[in-house]
Scaffold this motif. Structure first.
Motif, short mmCIF file in Angstrom:
data_model
loop_
_atom_site.label_atom_id
_atom_site.label_comp_id
_atom_site.label_asym_id
_atom_site.label_seq_id
_atom_site.Cartn_x
_atom_site.Cartn_y
_atom_site.Cartn_z
N THR A 152 19.65 51.05 -72.90
CA THR A 152 21.03 51.45 -72.62
C THR A 152 21.09 52.72 -71.78
O THR A 152 22.06 52.92 -71.05
CB THR A 152 21.81 51.63 -73.93
OG1 THR A 152 21.11 52.56 -74.76
CG2 THR A 152 21.98 50.31 -74.64
N ASP A 197 22.99 44.64 -79.92
CA ASP A 197 21.53 44.48 -79.81
C ASP A 197 21.01 43.24 -80.51
O ASP A 197 19.82 43.16 -80.84
CB ASP A 197 20.81 45.73 -80.32
CG ASP A 197 19.51 46.00 -79.56
OD1 ASP A 197 18.61 46.64 -80.14
OD2 ASP A 197 19.40 45.55 -78.41
N SER A 215 15.31 42.35 -74.09
CA SER A 215 15.49 43.70 -74.60
C SER A 215 16.38 44.47 -73.64
O SER A 215 16.70 43.97 -72.54
CB SER A 215 14.15 44.41 -74.77
OG SER A 215 13.51 44.56 -73.52
#
Length: 122
Positions: A74, A55, A71
Motif C-alpha cells: 500500500t 487484504d 499481494s
C-alpha cells in the motif's frame, strides 16, 4: 485520473517463475480492490486473482491455486502477482483491473491496465 500500469511479463520456461506488478494511481489500495485477469490467444478473459481493500485474497481458477500468490504494497500503491511453476497454459496477456469497490467485483471492472504478455514455452 485512474491509471493502472502492469509490468513484469516475459518469456519463461515451463516450471519457471515471474512476478507481475500493477502500479495504481488516482486511487488508493487502502480503499479499493484490484484484480488480475488474463486472456489467452483465441480465448475470452478469465479472472485469475483479486485482493480486496481489507487484504483478502481470492483465486478464481483451480489451476492457479497453490501456484499464484497475490499481494500488495500500500505504501507503493502496487499489487503483485507472483506466479510459480508456470505452465504453457498460463500463456496469456495479464491485465490488472479495478471496479473501484472495496470488495472484489470481477464482473464489474471498469478500469484496466494495458496488459503485460506472459509466454511460457521451452
Amino acid at each position: 485520473q485512474v491509471q493502472l500500469v502492469e509490468s513484469g511479463g516475459g518469456l519463461v520456461q515451463p516450471g519457471g517463475s515471474l512476478r507481475l506488478s500493477c502500479a495504481a494511481s488516482g486511487f488508493s489500495l487502502d480503499y479499493y480492490a484490484i484484480g488480475w485477469v488474463r486472456q489467452a490467444p483465441g480465448k475470452g478473459r478469465e479472472g485469475v486473482s483479486c485482493i480486496s481493500s481489507s487484504d483478502t485474497s481470492l483465486y478464481y481458477p483451480d489451476s492457479v491455486k497453490g501456484r499464484f500468490t497475490i499481494s500488495r504494497d500500500t505504501a507503493k500503491n502496487t499489487v503483485y502477482l507472483q506466479m510459480n511453476s508456470l505452465k504453457p497454459e498460463d500463456t496469456a496477456v495479464y491485465y490488472c483491473a479495478t471496479a473501484l469497490d472495496p470488495e472484489c467485483r470481477y464482473s464489474e471492472y471498469d478500469y484496466w491496465g494495458q496488459g503485460t504478455q506472459v509466454t511460457v514455452s521451452s
